[in-house]
Design an enzyme around this catalytic site. Sequence first.
Site, mmCIF file in Angstrom:
data_model
loop_
_atom_site.group_PDB
_atom_site.id
_atom_site.type_symbol
_atom_site.label_atom_id
_atom_site.label_comp_id
_atom_site.label_asym_id
_atom_site.label_seq_id
_atom_site.Cartn_x
_atom_site.Cartn_y
_atom_site.Cartn_z
ATOM 1 N N LYS A 91 -13.308 -38.478 6.778
ATOM 2 C CA LYS A 91 -13.552 -37.107 6.310
ATOM 3 C C LYS A 91 -14.182 -36.299 7.444
ATOM 4 O O LYS A 91 -15.184 -36.732 8.028
ATOM 5 C CB LYS A 91 -14.511 -37.194 5.122
ATOM 6 C CG LYS A 91 -14.419 -36.071 4.134
ATOM 7 C CD LYS A 91 -15.332 -36.432 2.963
ATOM 8 C CE LYS A 91 -15.320 -35.421 1.874
ATOM 9 N NZ LYS A 91 -16.376 -35.695 0.887
HETATM 10 C C1 E4P Z 1 -16.053 -33.662 -1.910
HETATM 11 O O1 E4P Z 1 -15.471 -34.492 -1.269
HETATM 12 C C2 E4P Z 1 -17.517 -33.494 -1.929
HETATM 13 O O2 E4P Z 1 -18.094 -34.761 -1.745
HETATM 14 C C3 E4P Z 1 -18.042 -32.952 -3.229
HETATM 15 O O3 E4P Z 1 -17.014 -32.681 -4.150
HETATM 16 C C4 E4P Z 1 -19.047 -31.875 -3.094
HETATM 17 O O4 E4P Z 1 -19.472 -31.485 -4.373
HETATM 18 P P1 E4P Z 1 -20.794 -30.632 -4.637
HETATM 19 O O5 E4P Z 1 -20.511 -29.217 -4.288
HETATM 20 O O6 E4P Z 1 -21.057 -30.795 -6.102
HETATM 21 O O7 E4P Z 1 -21.863 -31.228 -3.766
#
Ligand code: E4P
Length: 217
Positions: free
Chosen positions: A83
């Site tokens: 990522k």
């Molecule tokens: C996606 O890969 C992220 O880890 C995640 O969805 C972020 O979510 P949040 O905005 O609730 O922290």
Amino acid sequence: MKFFVDTADVAAIAELNDLGMVDGVTTNPSLIMKSGRDIIEVTKEICDLVEGPVSAEVVALEADEMIAEGRKLAEIAENICVKVPLTWAGLKTCKTLSDAGTKVNVTLCFSANQALLAAKAGATFISPFIGRLDDINVDGLDLIADIRTIYDNYAFETEILAASIRSVNHMKDCALIGADVCTAPPGVIKKMADHPLTKSGLDAFMADWAKTGQKIL
Ligand code: E4P
């Protein structure tokens, strides 16, 4: 629509995985912090548990270091998806790793143009953050719809991984729009089974059944 679980909580992943609800997992530095576990160790455990892609995020900000981190993360298991953030350094890392056959999830996407760049850089997944847009009074679902249209217009293979999911309605709306994947906290996925009429209907059936005095087993 595929379901990814957005957590580094191994027990929560295992519970949903046993029900066939887990097509993949996403983690991020905040979720690793929350788990209190070592990133390599917990990610390996998740990869062993789940068949689908498991996103593990780089933390460097410069491309060379990001690429090195990405290569190290990719060594954890076959199903690792590296990522990277949607910055120029992240896009450069995406292109380099994708060209080498590594799956890449480009994260922190907040605009259709960013999603277009990620697709051109060869991303396996683009992660538009719905909830965080909603937090600033921008409709995150509009972004999912825009990206769907753009990717379909040009037959990009990058999958739309709707992220920052906060509610069961987000799940339904993403499915209606045609997101390829939704990544949601375990609690949101479990809540999808709830309906007040299911609960009241079951309560009534149980009350009537008790009156029959019968048993099935
Ligand atoms: C996606 O890969 C992220 O880890 C995640 O969805 C972020 O979510 P949040 O905005 O609730 O922290």
